[in-house]
Design an enzyme around this catalytic site. Sequence first.
Site, PDB file in Angstrom:
ATOM      1  N   GLY A 135      35.049  35.724  47.067  1.00 22.63           N
ATOM      2  CA  GLY A 135      35.556  36.970  46.488  1.00 22.63           C
ATOM      3  C   GLY A 135      35.353  36.940  44.991  1.00 22.63           C
ATOM      4  O   GLY A 135      34.348  37.412  44.466  1.00 22.63           O
ATOM      5  N   TRP A 160      35.407  43.422  53.079  1.00 17.01           N
ATOM      6  CA  TRP A 160      36.117  44.308  52.150  1.00 17.01           C
ATOM      7  C   TRP A 160      35.208  45.375  51.534  1.00 17.01           C
ATOM      8  O   TRP A 160      35.253  45.619  50.325  1.00 17.01           O
ATOM      9  CB  TRP A 160      36.813  43.495  51.043  1.00 17.01           C
ATOM     10  CG  TRP A 160      37.889  42.640  51.583  1.00 17.01           C
ATOM     11  CD1 TRP A 160      37.892  41.281  51.681  1.00 17.01           C
ATOM     12  CD2 TRP A 160      39.119  43.097  52.167  1.00 17.01           C
ATOM     13  NE1 TRP A 160      39.049  40.862  52.283  1.00 17.01           N
ATOM     14  CE2 TRP A 160      39.823  41.946  52.588  1.00 17.01           C
ATOM     15  CE3 TRP A 160      39.699  44.353  52.379  1.00 17.01           C
ATOM     16  CZ2 TRP A 160      41.065  42.013  53.203  1.00 17.01           C
ATOM     17  CZ3 TRP A 160      40.945  44.419  52.992  1.00 17.01           C
ATOM     18  CH2 TRP A 160      41.611  43.254  53.391  1.00 17.01           C
ATOM     19  N   ASP A 244      31.233  46.418  35.844  1.00 18.11           N
ATOM     20  CA  ASP A 244      31.795  46.909  34.569  1.00 18.11           C
ATOM     21  C   ASP A 244      32.068  48.406  34.674  1.00 18.11           C
ATOM     22  O   ASP A 244      33.123  48.891  34.251  1.00 18.11           O
ATOM     23  CB  ASP A 244      30.843  46.627  33.400  1.00 18.11           C
ATOM     24  CG  ASP A 244      30.839  45.158  32.997  1.00 18.11           C
ATOM     25  OD1 ASP A 244      31.780  44.445  33.359  1.00 18.11           O
ATOM     26  OD2 ASP A 244      29.892  44.742  32.306  1.00 18.11           O
ATOM     27  N   ARG A 247      34.943  49.081  37.173  1.00 20.00           N
ATOM     28  CA  ARG A 247      36.294  48.739  36.672  1.00 20.00           C
ATOM     29  C   ARG A 247      36.906  49.883  35.865  1.00 20.00           C
ATOM     30  O   ARG A 247      38.124  50.049  35.844  1.00 20.00           O
ATOM     31  CB  ARG A 247      36.225  47.423  35.882  1.00 20.00           C
ATOM     32  CG  ARG A 247      36.065  46.241  36.824  1.00 20.00           C
ATOM     33  CD  ARG A 247      35.669  44.934  36.160  1.00 20.00           C
ATOM     34  NE  ARG A 247      35.412  43.938  37.216  1.00 20.00           N
ATOM     35  CZ  ARG A 247      34.847  42.763  37.023  1.00 20.00           C
ATOM     36  NH1 ARG A 247      34.460  42.399  35.812  1.00 20.00           N
ATOM     37  NH2 ARG A 247      34.660  41.924  38.034  1.00 20.00           N
ATOM     38  N   ILE A 345      64.181  54.060  40.282  1.00 17.74           N
ATOM     39  CA  ILE A 345      64.898  55.238  39.755  1.00 17.74           C
ATOM     40  C   ILE A 345      65.304  56.168  40.904  1.00 17.74           C
ATOM     41  O   ILE A 345      66.380  56.767  40.898  1.00 17.74           O
ATOM     42  CB  ILE A 345      64.020  55.965  38.698  1.00 17.74           C
ATOM     43  CG1 ILE A 345      63.957  55.118  37.422  1.00 17.74           C
ATOM     44  CG2 ILE A 345      64.553  57.373  38.396  1.00 17.74           C
ATOM     45  CD1 ILE A 345      62.958  55.602  36.384  1.00 17.74           C
ATOM     46  N   GLY A 347      66.058  55.208  43.856  1.00 17.91           N
ATOM     47  CA  GLY A 347      67.006  54.541  44.759  1.00 17.91           C
ATOM     48  C   GLY A 347      66.518  54.639  46.197  1.00 17.91           C
ATOM     49  O   GLY A 347      65.329  54.459  46.478  1.00 17.91           O
ATOM     50  N   GLU A 371      37.585  44.958  42.819  1.00 16.38           N
ATOM     51  CA  GLU A 371      36.641  45.040  41.691  1.00 16.38           C
ATOM     52  C   GLU A 371      37.017  44.067  40.561  1.00 16.38           C
ATOM     53  O   GLU A 371      36.837  44.349  39.378  1.00 16.38           O
ATOM     54  CB  GLU A 371      36.484  46.494  41.225  1.00 16.38           C
ATOM     55  CG  GLU A 371      35.938  47.351  42.375  1.00 16.38           C
ATOM     56  CD  GLU A 371      35.381  48.676  41.975  1.00 16.38           C
ATOM     57  OE1 GLU A 371      34.888  48.791  40.848  1.00 16.38           O
ATOM     58  OE2 GLU A 371      35.428  49.605  42.807  1.00 16.38           O
ATOM     59  N   GLY A 372      37.567  42.921  40.987  1.00 13.72           N
ATOM     60  CA  GLY A 372      37.967  41.872  40.054  1.00 13.72           C
ATOM     61  C   GLY A 372      39.477  41.864  39.868  1.00 13.72           C
ATOM     62  O   GLY A 372      40.054  42.824  39.377  1.00 13.72           O
TER      63      GLY A 372
HETATM   64  N1  CAA Z   1      27.038  42.269  32.808  1.00 10.21           N
HETATM   65  C1  CAA Z   1      25.783  41.735  32.761  1.00 10.21           C
HETATM   66  N2  CAA Z   1      25.546  40.417  33.013  1.00 10.21           N
HETATM   67  C2  CAA Z   1      26.601  39.646  33.302  1.00 10.21           C
HETATM   68  C3  CAA Z   1      27.922  40.137  33.350  1.00 10.21           C
HETATM   69  C4  CAA Z   1      28.119  41.510  33.084  1.00 10.21           C
HETATM   70  N3  CAA Z   1      29.328  42.053  33.119  1.00 10.21           N
HETATM   71  N4  CAA Z   1      28.761  39.122  33.649  1.00 10.21           N
HETATM   72  C5  CAA Z   1      28.006  38.030  33.794  1.00 10.21           C
HETATM   73  N5  CAA Z   1      26.707  38.344  33.575  1.00 10.21           N
HETATM   74  C6  CAA Z   1      25.556  37.450  33.597  1.00 10.21           C
HETATM   75  C7  CAA Z   1      25.723  36.347  32.559  1.00 10.21           C
HETATM   76  O1  CAA Z   1      25.213  36.759  31.305  1.00 10.21           O
HETATM   77  C8  CAA Z   1      24.917  35.218  33.169  1.00 10.21           C
HETATM   78  O2  CAA Z   1      23.558  35.430  32.927  1.00 10.21           O
HETATM   79  P1  CAA Z   1      22.674  34.272  32.181  1.00 10.21           P
HETATM   80  O3  CAA Z   1      22.840  33.059  33.043  1.00 10.21           O
HETATM   81  O4  CAA Z   1      21.299  34.835  32.170  1.00 10.21           O
HETATM   82  O5  CAA Z   1      23.290  34.116  30.831  1.00 10.21           O
HETATM   83  C9  CAA Z   1      25.119  35.405  34.668  1.00 10.21           C
HETATM   84  O6  CAA Z   1      25.498  36.773  34.852  1.00 10.21           O
HETATM   85  C10 CAA Z   1      26.195  34.516  35.229  1.00 10.21           C
HETATM   86  O7  CAA Z   1      27.384  34.824  34.518  1.00 10.21           O
HETATM   87  P2  CAA Z   1      28.637  33.820  34.462  1.00 10.21           P
HETATM   88  O8  CAA Z   1      28.157  32.442  34.138  1.00 10.21           O
HETATM   89  O9  CAA Z   1      29.625  34.443  33.562  1.00 10.21           O
HETATM   90  O10 CAA Z   1      29.130  33.812  35.961  1.00 10.21           O
HETATM   91  P3  CAA Z   1      30.460  33.200  36.569  1.00 10.21           P
HETATM   92  O11 CAA Z   1      30.129  32.481  37.797  1.00 10.21           O
HETATM   93  O12 CAA Z   1      31.233  32.493  35.516  1.00 10.21           O
HETATM   94  O13 CAA Z   1      31.217  34.512  37.054  1.00 10.21           O
HETATM   95  C11 CAA Z   1      32.907  36.203  36.874  1.00 10.21           C
HETATM   96  C12 CAA Z   1      31.764  35.405  36.201  1.00 10.21           C
HETATM   97  C13 CAA Z   1      33.435  37.102  35.783  1.00 10.21           C
HETATM   98  C14 CAA Z   1      34.009  35.311  37.364  1.00 10.21           C
HETATM   99  C15 CAA Z   1      32.294  37.018  38.028  1.00 10.21           C
HETATM  100  O14 CAA Z   1      31.917  36.204  39.091  1.00 10.21           O
HETATM  101  C16 CAA Z   1      33.235  38.096  38.534  1.00 10.21           C
HETATM  102  O15 CAA Z   1      33.379  39.144  37.914  1.00 10.21           O
HETATM  103  N6  CAA Z   1      33.874  37.839  39.695  1.00 10.21           N
HETATM  104  C17 CAA Z   1      34.658  38.871  40.353  1.00 10.21           C
HETATM  105  C18 CAA Z   1      33.841  39.586  41.377  1.00 10.21           C
HETATM  106  C19 CAA Z   1      34.454  40.893  41.782  1.00 10.21           C
HETATM  107  O16 CAA Z   1      34.882  41.685  40.950  1.00 10.21           O
HETATM  108  N7  CAA Z   1      34.454  41.152  43.092  1.00 10.21           N
HETATM  109  C20 CAA Z   1      34.891  42.419  43.619  1.00 10.21           C
HETATM  110  C21 CAA Z   1      33.783  42.982  44.510  1.00 10.21           C
HETATM  111  S1  CAA Z   1      33.734  44.686  44.828  1.00 10.21           S
HETATM  112  C22 CAA Z   1      35.091  45.125  45.716  1.00 10.21           C
HETATM  113  O17 CAA Z   1      36.161  44.861  45.268  1.00 10.21           O
HETATM  114  C23 CAA Z   1      34.958  45.831  47.012  1.00 10.21           C
HETATM  115  C24 CAA Z   1      34.810  47.291  46.940  1.00 10.21           C
HETATM  116  O18 CAA Z   1      34.112  47.892  47.790  1.00 10.21           O
HETATM  117  C25 CAA Z   1      35.529  48.107  45.942  1.00 10.21           C
END
Ligand code: CAA
Length: 389
Positions: A135, A160, A244, A247, A345, A347, A371-372
């Site tokens: 996830g 999901w 992004d 969110r 509020i 109750g 979405e995170g």
């Molecule tokens: N935009 C562009 N590139 C990005 C980025 C962003 N926001 N975030 C990371 N990257 C890039 C990084 O620059 C990196 O690239 P390089 O290696 O070339 O530099 C690469 O992606 C890997 O990034 P990280 O090392 O930061 O990756 P990480 O393993 O540390 O993960 C995290 C980062 C923020 C934890 C990410 O995994 C995350 O956001 N996790 C949550 C996932 C999520 O939101 N899931 C929900 C799914 S959708 C849903 O909910 C269902 C639905 O239908 C609504």
Amino acid sequence: MTDLALYSLSDEHKMIQNAARDFAQKEILSIAAEFDESEEFPYDTIKKMGELGFMGLEIPEQYGGAGMDTLAYVLALEEICKADASHGVIMSVNNSLYCHGIMKFGTEEQKKKFVTPIASGKAIGAYSLTEPQSGSDAGTMKSRAVLDGDHFILNGRKSWVTSGPVAEYFVVFMMTDPAKKQKGVSAFLVEGNTPGLIRGKKEPKLGIRASATSELIFEDCRVPTENLLGKEGEGFKIAMTVLDAGRIGIATQALGIAEAAYEAARRYAVEREAFGQPIGQFQGTGFKIADMKTRIEASRLLIYNAALAKEKSKKDGGRYSLEASMAKLFASETAMYVTHQAVQIHGGMGYSKELPVERYFRDAKITEIYEGTSEIQRHVISRSELGFK
Ligand code: CAA
């Protein structure tokens, strides 16, 4: 809404806000409780929202959209979510998680074929990243896509997926090269009627019950190579870029829920009497109202700021991860706080299904998760501030 000088809205913004408010109050509000109870997908109202242009607000008109900006999208979504958060997430996923990624990374043919039906409201789109064992740690997915001539063969299990049971089109993330970990993830555009794409169990949920969520199972699902979105290995970056945008939508959903709960609580605090006076005159209630209102307006500022940052990114290509994460974190925790206080509020009446306040409370929780999670948003914000990878 407070009259915020900082964000004096244009006539076009006011027009879309009023159109969304009118539609939401007239057509959605009255059916929200019934669809929450039955867990039915609200096809009719979603179709009408599509006809009004709400499913592709930022998409250029040549691809079926309304050609407006991110602030217009946020203003319209806020009004829809005030009436019903389920309609709101369907709208948010179509606009952001689905259309945004194809517009940013897709070819001309992909935009025409895969964006136009969704942005014009004729079909529903979905985004599929999460798996049963991955996830928050999205880069560790197990699903595989293997090249076979002019097709990729997709296998695996996704979970999901918002609109999973009803969507006609999907953006799906799969491993094409597991040895490369995140850099081995690729994104695919998949039509819902492709053999080997099986809709799995529909999830019974605490809130947003009129939005349909399910697993997706891929069993030797053959997808033509022209449906690869972006380049092979670019999928993780595409998934994150799209989140992004997503969110900001979920932050707006949280804002709409919080506003609805706040309005109900404010009215009740004036009307309901105890010990010979309106309960709002007791400091215990009045201070709650003050905190609810302040947090809502602060959420709104963070969301509008993220919307402006996204708009700027369309011109300079920069990221707005920090702004989007701060907006989602604060607005979702505000929705939880405000709905909690609104129940308190009210109750006993806050606990009753005769009023919508208990639904707002149930609907708010998901905004801290999908979405995170809030923990992921704090991770994104803190590492951006501290400069750690
Ligand atoms: N935009 C562009 N590139 C990005 C980025 C962003 N926001 N975030 C990371 N990257 C890039 C990084 O620059 C990196 O690239 P390089 O290696 O070339 O530099 C690469 O992606 C890997 O990034 P990280 O090392 O930061 O990756 P990480 O393993 O540390 O993960 C995290 C980062 C923020 C934890 C990410 O995994 C995350 O956001 N996790 C949550 C996932 C999520 O939101 N899931 C929900 C799914 S959708 C849903 O909910 C269902 C639905 O239908 C609504």
